[in-house]
Design a protein around this motif. Structure first.
Motif, PDB file in Angstrom:
ATOM      1  N   GLN A 179       0.944  -1.164   0.106  1.00 46.91           N
ATOM      2  CA  GLN A 179       0.024  -0.060  -0.093  1.00 46.91           C
ATOM      3  C   GLN A 179       0.882   1.256   0.040  1.00 46.91           C
ATOM      4  N   ALA A 180       1.920   1.282   0.693  1.00 50.95           N
ATOM      5  CA  ALA A 180       2.839   2.456   0.940  1.00 50.95           C
ATOM      6  C   ALA A 180       3.434   2.602  -0.354  1.00 50.95           C
ATOM      7  N   CYS A 181       3.574   1.855  -1.297  1.00 51.30           N
ATOM      8  CA  CYS A 181       4.470   2.189  -2.586  1.00 51.30           C
ATOM      9  C   CYS A 181       3.700   2.813  -3.471  1.00 51.30           C
ATOM     10  N   SER A 182       4.647   3.926  -4.248  1.00 51.00           N
ATOM     11  CA  SER A 182       4.423   4.455  -5.260  1.00 51.00           C
ATOM     12  C   SER A 182       5.510   4.611  -6.376  1.00 51.00           C
ATOM     13  N   SER A 183       5.562   4.975  -7.504  1.00 52.59           N
ATOM     14  CA  SER A 183       6.406   5.053  -8.497  1.00 52.59           C
ATOM     15  C   SER A 183       7.434   6.008  -8.084  1.00 52.59           C
ATOM     16  N   ALA A 184       7.188   6.948  -7.259  1.00 60.38           N
ATOM     17  CA  ALA A 184       8.175   8.041  -6.907  1.00 60.38           C
ATOM     18  C   ALA A 184       9.316   7.629  -6.280  1.00 60.38           C
ATOM     19  N   LEU A 185       9.027   6.368  -5.363  1.00 61.08           N
ATOM     20  CA  LEU A 185      10.066   5.715  -4.613  1.00 61.08           C
ATOM     21  C   LEU A 185      11.185   4.916  -5.341  1.00 61.08           C
ATOM     22  N   TRP A 186      10.938   5.160  -6.550  1.00 59.87           N
ATOM     23  CA  TRP A 186      12.012   4.485  -7.453  1.00 59.87           C
ATOM     24  C   TRP A 186      12.411   5.162  -8.606  1.00 59.87           C
ATOM     25  N   THR A 187      11.706   6.312  -8.734  1.00 63.54           N
ATOM     26  CA  THR A 187      12.151   7.344  -9.659  1.00 63.54           C
ATOM     27  C   THR A 187      12.528   8.676  -9.194  1.00 63.54           C
ATOM     28  N   SER A 188      11.836   9.948  -8.866  1.00 67.57           N
ATOM     29  CA  SER A 188      12.368  11.054  -8.487  1.00 67.57           C
ATOM     30  C   SER A 188      12.878  11.032  -7.104  1.00 67.57           C
ATOM     31  N   ALA A 189      12.119  10.164  -6.136  1.00 70.17           N
ATOM     32  CA  ALA A 189      12.358   9.936  -4.713  1.00 70.17           C
ATOM     33  C   ALA A 189      13.009   8.875  -4.060  1.00 70.17           C
ATOM     34  N   ARG A 190      14.082   8.316  -5.383  1.00 74.25           N
ATOM     35  CA  ARG A 190      14.493   6.976  -5.000  1.00 74.25           C
ATOM     36  C   ARG A 190      15.463   6.996  -3.772  1.00 74.25           C
ATOM     37  N   TYR A 191      16.128   8.366  -3.473  1.00 76.69           N
ATOM     38  CA  TYR A 191      17.054   8.504  -2.332  1.00 76.69           C
ATOM     39  C   TYR A 191      16.345   9.328  -1.529  1.00 76.69           C
ATOM     40  N   SER A 192      15.150   9.211  -1.018  1.00 74.37           N
ATOM     41  CA  SER A 192      14.256  10.064  -0.176  1.00 74.37           C
ATOM     42  C   SER A 192      14.542   9.765   1.210  1.00 74.37           C
ATOM     43  N   GLU A 193      13.950  10.419   2.221  1.00 72.23           N
ATOM     44  CA  GLU A 193      14.137  10.320   3.540  1.00 72.23           C
ATOM     45  C   GLU A 193      13.487   8.947   3.843  1.00 72.23           C
TER      46      GLU A 193
END
Length: 263
Positions: free
Chosen positions: A109-123
Motif C-alpha cells: 500500500q505504501a509503494c508509489s512509483s516516486a520511490l524508484w524514480t524522483s524520490a529513489r533516495y528520499s528520507e
C-alpha cells in the motif's frame, strides 16, 4: 520471514517478472532469502551461508530500471546480477539489502512509483532501509558495519552510513555521489524529493571510505565524482565492466584497513 511468498515466486512457472528472475538468480547462487520490515516498508535480504562475525558487509544494488518506455516501470528490480556476483567473491559475513517496493514488494500500500524514480533516495527510503539494517545487525550480533554500494546503491550507502552508529566503512563503485551534478551532466531532471549525499555532513574520519569509478563510465561520468583523497579512478573500466575482476583487490584493501584500525 524466510522464503514465504517471495520464495514461491521463484518456483512459479511460465513468464517470469524481473523480481522473479532476480530471485531465481539469488537462489541459484545459494543465497538465503528473507524479508525484513523497515520503517513503513518491507525489504528483501539475501545472505550467503557463512558464520557470523563482528563485521557485517551490507551490499546495496543499483537503481535497477526506474523508467521503461518513458513511463515509471512497474517493477524496478535490477536485471543485472553484478552485486550478487560481488557478494559471492566476498568471504566475510554479508547481506544484500533491498530497497522499498523492489523485488516483488511493489504492490504494498505504501509503494508509489516516486520511490524508484524522483524520490529513489528520499528520507522515507533511507530511513526504512536504515531500520531494516539495524534489525539485521542486532539479530546477527554484529559490532561493525561496512556499506558496499554499486551505482545508485553507492549514493544510498553514503546516506545510510550516517544512520548507524556501527558504521566502520563505506565502499562505493560507479556511484552518483553528487546526485544533482550527475543529473545535470546527463541532461536529466534533478531528483526532486531525493537526498543528495554531496550535501550531507561529512562522515567521521574514523569511517574508512573508498569510492571507485570507471574512467569510461558514461552512466556516471567521472567528471561528476567528488574529488577527494577517497576517490579511485580506474581508467579502463566503465559502469559495468570489470568490477568483479577488481573486487578481490577492493576487499583486500578493506581488510588491511580493518586490521590497522583494530591494532
Amino acid at each position: 520471514m524466510v522464503l514465504g511468498a517471495l520464495g514461491l515466486l521463484v518456483l512459479a512457472g511460465g513468464c517470469r517478472s524481473a523480481s522473479e528472475r532476480f530471485l531465481g538468480l539469488a537462489t541459484g547462487r545459494s543465497l538465503r532469502v528473507e524479508v525484513v520490515t523497515g520503517a513503513g516498508f518491507r525489504h528483501l535480504v539475501l545472505s550467503p551461508e557463512r558464520p557470523a562475525g563482528p563485521t557485517l558487509h551490507v551490499y546495496l544494488d543499483g537503481d535497477g530500471v526506474p523508467w521503461l518506455g518513458g513511463y515509471p516501470a512497474v517493477d524496478p528490480t535490477p536485471r543485472d546480477p553484478l552485486v550478487l556476483d560481488l557478494i559471492a567473491l566476498d568471504p566475510a559475513p554479508a547481506i544484500y539489502l533491498g530497497r522499498p517496493c523492489y523485488h516483488g514488494l511493489g504492490g504494498e500500500q505504501a509503494c508509489s512509483s516516486a520511490l524508484w524514480t524522483s524520490a529513489r533516495y528520499s528520507e522515507a527510503v533511507v530511513e526504512s532501509m536504515a531500520t531494516a539494517a539495524r534489525r539485521v545487525v542486532e539479530a546477527r550480533g554484529a559490532e561493525r558495519v561496512v556499506w558496499l554500494g554499486y551505482s545508485g546503491g553507492g549514493a544510498l550507502a553514503v546516506l545510510l552510513a550516517a544512520r548507524l552508529a556501527q558504521t566502520a566503512g563505506v565502499v562505493t563503485v560507479a556511484a552518483n555521489l553528487d546526485v544533482d551534478a550527475w543529473a545535470d551532466r546527463l541532461g536529466s531532471s534533478r531528483l526532486a524529493g531525493s537526498l543528495n549525499p554531496a550535501r550531507q555532513p561529512p562522515l567521521p574520519s574514523r569511517v574508512y571510505q573508498r569510492h571507485y569509478i570507471g574512467g569510461r563510465d558514461r552512466a556516471v561520468p567521472v567528471e561528476v565524482a567528488p574529488r577527494n583523497a577517497n576517490l579511485v579512478v580506474v581508467p579502463d573500466y566503465d559502469h559495468r565492466c570489470c568490477w568483479t575482476s577488481l573486487w578481490p583487490v577492493v576487499l583486500s584493501d578493506l581488510e588491511r584497513q580493518k586490521q590497522r584500525r583494530q591494532d
